[in-house]
Design a protein around this motif. Sequence first.
Motif, PDB file in Angstrom:
ATOM      1  N   ILE A  30      32.436  53.209  18.792  1.00  0.00           N
ATOM      2  CA  ILE A  30      32.898  51.919  19.004  1.00  0.00           C
ATOM      3  C   ILE A  30      31.772  51.098  19.370  1.00  0.00           C
ATOM      4  O   ILE A  30      31.480  50.164  18.925  1.00  0.00           O
ATOM      5  N   GLY A  31      30.882  51.771  20.098  1.00  0.00           N
ATOM      6  CA  GLY A  31      29.677  50.967  20.333  1.00  0.00           C
ATOM      7  C   GLY A  31      28.653  50.608  19.057  1.00  0.00           C
ATOM      8  O   GLY A  31      28.238  49.571  18.601  1.00  0.00           O
ATOM      9  N   ALA A  32      28.672  51.591  18.159  1.00  0.00           N
ATOM     10  CA  ALA A  32      27.978  51.388  16.903  1.00  0.00           C
ATOM     11  C   ALA A  32      28.749  50.486  15.933  1.00  0.00           C
ATOM     12  O   ALA A  32      28.157  49.366  15.217  1.00  0.00           O
ATOM     13  N   LEU A  33      30.124  50.168  15.918  1.00  0.00           N
ATOM     14  CA  LEU A  33      30.880  49.539  15.392  1.00  0.00           C
ATOM     15  C   LEU A  33      30.592  48.000  15.818  1.00  0.00           C
ATOM     16  O   LEU A  33      30.266  47.121  15.092  1.00  0.00           O
ATOM     17  N   CYS A  34      30.178  47.906  17.105  1.00  0.00           N
ATOM     18  CA  CYS A  34      30.047  46.484  17.761  1.00  0.00           C
ATOM     19  C   CYS A  34      28.504  46.113  17.270  1.00  0.00           C
ATOM     20  O   CYS A  34      28.143  44.907  17.098  1.00  0.00           O
ATOM     21  N   PHE A  39      23.568  44.329  12.977  1.00  0.00           N
ATOM     22  CA  PHE A  39      22.773  45.453  12.081  1.00  0.00           C
ATOM     23  C   PHE A  39      23.612  46.092  11.229  1.00  0.00           C
ATOM     24  O   PHE A  39      24.283  47.205  11.762  1.00  0.00           O
ATOM     25  N   PRO A  40      23.890  45.642  10.102  1.00  0.00           N
ATOM     26  CA  PRO A  40      24.938  46.495   9.287  1.00  0.00           C
ATOM     27  C   PRO A  40      24.752  47.739   9.045  1.00  0.00           C
ATOM     28  O   PRO A  40      25.749  48.478   8.880  1.00  0.00           O
ATOM     29  N   PRO A  41      23.525  48.345   8.881  1.00  0.00           N
ATOM     30  CA  PRO A  41      23.543  49.584   8.614  1.00  0.00           C
ATOM     31  C   PRO A  41      23.973  50.536   9.715  1.00  0.00           C
ATOM     32  O   PRO A  41      24.087  51.761   9.579  1.00  0.00           O
ATOM     33  N   ALA A  42      24.090  50.065  10.928  1.00  0.00           N
ATOM     34  CA  ALA A  42      24.852  50.867  12.034  1.00  0.00           C
ATOM     35  C   ALA A  42      26.257  51.359  11.526  1.00  0.00           C
ATOM     36  O   ALA A  42      26.879  52.261  12.352  1.00  0.00           O
ATOM     37  N   VAL A  45      26.002  54.985  11.456  1.00  0.00           N
ATOM     38  CA  VAL A  45      26.184  55.738  12.716  1.00  0.00           C
ATOM     39  C   VAL A  45      27.321  55.679  13.478  1.00  0.00           C
ATOM     40  O   VAL A  45      27.995  56.979  13.602  1.00  0.00           O
ATOM     41  N   ALA A  46      28.253  54.818  13.177  1.00  0.00           N
ATOM     42  CA  ALA A  46      29.522  54.968  13.311  1.00  0.00           C
ATOM     43  C   ALA A  46      30.391  55.998  12.680  1.00  0.00           C
ATOM     44  O   ALA A  46      31.257  56.679  13.283  1.00  0.00           O
ATOM     45  N   ALA A  47      30.300  55.922  11.466  1.00  0.00           N
ATOM     46  CA  ALA A  47      30.922  57.194  10.634  1.00  0.00           C
ATOM     47  C   ALA A  47      30.621  58.562  11.226  1.00  0.00           C
ATOM     48  O   ALA A  47      31.054  59.610  11.237  1.00  0.00           O
TER      49      ALA A  47
END
Length: 60
Positions: A30-34, A39-42, A45-47
């Motif tokens: 959830i934090g990575a999606l935020c 920063f779109p490459p995150a 990290v979310a995946a």
Amino acid sequence: MSKIRELVNRTLPSECQIQTTQDAWYVGAIGALCVTFLFPPAVAVAAYCVYRAKREGGER
């Protein structure tokens, strides 16, 4: 990492607190999606966080 978990758990109601490593990975996702809004490459990290949460799903 436990300091961050304690800080997050203090702000959340008891039924929403992080109790397992799977929960922690989902919070990370959830934090990575935020962060992806800045920063779109995150998205990668979310995946990865969702993958790890699903992989450790049998601990409960």
